[in-house]
Design a protein around this motif. Sequence first.
Motif, short mmCIF file in Angstrom:
data_model
loop_
_atom_site.label_atom_id
_atom_site.label_comp_id
_atom_site.label_asym_id
_atom_site.label_seq_id
_atom_site.Cartn_x
_atom_site.Cartn_y
_atom_site.Cartn_z
N ARG A 168 -13.20 -3.46 -5.01
CA ARG A 168 -13.06 -3.83 -3.61
C ARG A 168 -11.88 -4.78 -3.37
O ARG A 168 -11.33 -4.81 -2.27
N GLU A 169 -11.50 -5.54 -4.36
CA GLU A 169 -10.47 -6.54 -4.16
C GLU A 169 -9.07 -6.06 -4.55
O GLU A 169 -8.09 -6.76 -4.32
N ARG A 170 -8.96 -4.85 -5.10
CA ARG A 170 -7.67 -4.44 -5.69
C ARG A 170 -6.63 -4.02 -4.66
O ARG A 170 -5.44 -3.95 -4.99
N HIS A 171 -7.01 -3.75 -3.42
CA HIS A 171 -6.05 -3.21 -2.46
C HIS A 171 -5.18 -4.30 -1.83
O HIS A 171 -4.17 -3.98 -1.22
N ASN A 172 -5.57 -5.55 -1.94
CA ASN A 172 -4.72 -6.67 -1.52
C ASN A 172 -4.62 -7.64 -2.68
O ASN A 172 -5.61 -7.92 -3.35
N ALA A 173 -3.44 -8.18 -2.88
CA ALA A 173 -3.27 -9.12 -4.00
C ALA A 173 -4.11 -10.37 -3.81
O ALA A 173 -4.56 -10.98 -4.78
N ASP A 174 -4.35 -10.77 -2.56
CA ASP A 174 -5.09 -12.01 -2.34
C ASP A 174 -6.44 -11.79 -1.64
O ASP A 174 -7.03 -12.72 -1.12
N ALA A 175 -6.92 -10.54 -1.60
CA ALA A 175 -8.22 -10.27 -0.97
C ALA A 175 -9.35 -10.79 -1.86
O ALA A 175 -9.25 -10.77 -3.09
N VAL A 176 -10.40 -11.27 -1.23
CA VAL A 176 -11.55 -11.75 -1.97
C VAL A 176 -12.82 -11.18 -1.36
O VAL A 176 -12.85 -10.79 -0.20
N ALA A 177 -13.86 -11.13 -2.17
CA ALA A 177 -15.17 -10.72 -1.69
C ALA A 177 -16.02 -11.98 -1.50
O ALA A 177 -16.23 -12.73 -2.44
N VAL A 178 -16.45 -12.22 -0.29
CA VAL A 178 -17.24 -13.41 0.04
C VAL A 178 -18.72 -13.05 -0.01
O VAL A 178 -19.15 -12.11 0.66
N GLU A 179 -19.49 -13.76 -0.81
CA GLU A 179 -20.91 -13.45 -0.90
C GLU A 179 -21.57 -13.62 0.45
O GLU A 179 -21.25 -14.55 1.21
N ARG A 180 -22.52 -12.72 0.73
CA ARG A 180 -23.12 -12.65 2.07
C ARG A 180 -23.73 -13.97 2.50
O ARG A 180 -23.69 -14.33 3.68
N ASP A 181 -24.33 -14.71 1.58
CA ASP A 181 -25.00 -15.96 1.93
C ASP A 181 -24.07 -17.18 1.90
O ASP A 181 -24.49 -18.29 2.21
N ASP A 182 -22.81 -16.96 1.53
CA ASP A 182 -21.87 -18.07 1.42
C ASP A 182 -21.17 -18.28 2.77
O ASP A 182 -19.99 -17.99 2.94
N VAL A 183 -21.92 -18.82 3.71
CA VAL A 183 -21.41 -19.01 5.07
C VAL A 183 -20.25 -19.99 5.08
O VAL A 183 -19.27 -19.81 5.81
N ARG A 184 -20.32 -21.02 4.27
CA ARG A 184 -19.27 -22.04 4.26
C ARG A 184 -17.92 -21.43 3.89
O ARG A 184 -16.90 -21.70 4.54
N SER A 185 -17.91 -20.58 2.85
CA SER A 185 -16.64 -19.96 2.44
C SER A 185 -16.11 -19.02 3.51
O SER A 185 -14.90 -18.93 3.74
#
Length: 323
Positions: A168-185
């Motif tokens: 999921r993260e490979r299509h952008n060099a700086d894309a990240v996957a944010v965990e669903r419950d990690d509202v702060r991030s």
Amino acid sequence: MTRPPFTAALLHPRYWPMWIGLGLLWLIVQLPYRLLLVLGHVVGWFMYLFMAERREIARINLALCFPEWSEDRRQRVLRENFTSNGIALFEMAMAWWWPRRRLAKLARVDGVEHLREAAAAGRGVVLMSAHFTTLEIGAALLGQQATIDGMYRAHRNAAFDYVQRRGRERHNADAVAVERDDVRSMLKSLRKGRAIWYAPDQDYGRKASVFVPLFGIPAATVTATATFARLGKALVVPFTQTRLPGGKGYQLTVHPPLENFPAGDEEADALRINQWVEQVILQQPEQYMWVHRRFKTRPEGEARPYPPRRRKRRRNRKRRSAE
């Protein structure tokens, strides 16, 4: 958030079946796209035959949402929906493993300027989507056009989770996957002017939800879309994707930002989201994920429309036999 490293623990024998399965899927997905669509039809047919519990959930959802349809029409859409789910298995693998150039040839993208304008203005974006069977490949194709972070739920199998995150993260060099419950991030990302894929169309229980109609049925609807927009000072930008007929690829559309949203009324904002969900489902009902228990949380005193889960039925039988 750093990307997950490969560790020796992932080579433990308990993960070998998963690695073998993923390896076979990688080999299959090297086939031509049109052949993968044919295989998806076959897989979807087997899913329809053998996934009786999910088939019943989808049948109930269609009956609840479209009582005006004939039984023949609902049955046709049900079968087409399982075909779409079968194709989605290979679309997921394509999104994770196909070369970017090969994948990009399948995309027709409109409206990316809305994301670029938001980025130029330093505005975060809640990229509001819905759970269509094409969500994995749709997010990957759009990710080649703009930097998109994604909401993400960790998988119980660590090997699959590793591959899923990397894919999921490979299509952008700086894309990240944010965990669903990690509202702060998520809020931090929005305040930095980033775009985050988010789908508010599932039932996450009573907490942080309100009951508003979806196809005329009171549905527990999360208020998070409005909350993220308000606290993250972000725009809500609808995003849809469609698998085109005849093996012609995918139409991706980034729509203009919602105006006057949020309005400050939780129920009114949630209703507006559900009305949008209704609109996009009606455009392609066979591609929506009807296999989820969308109406499992009910208002007080109202029974659930779905049969008990199979595992729960087994536990109840064991309990009765023990008594």
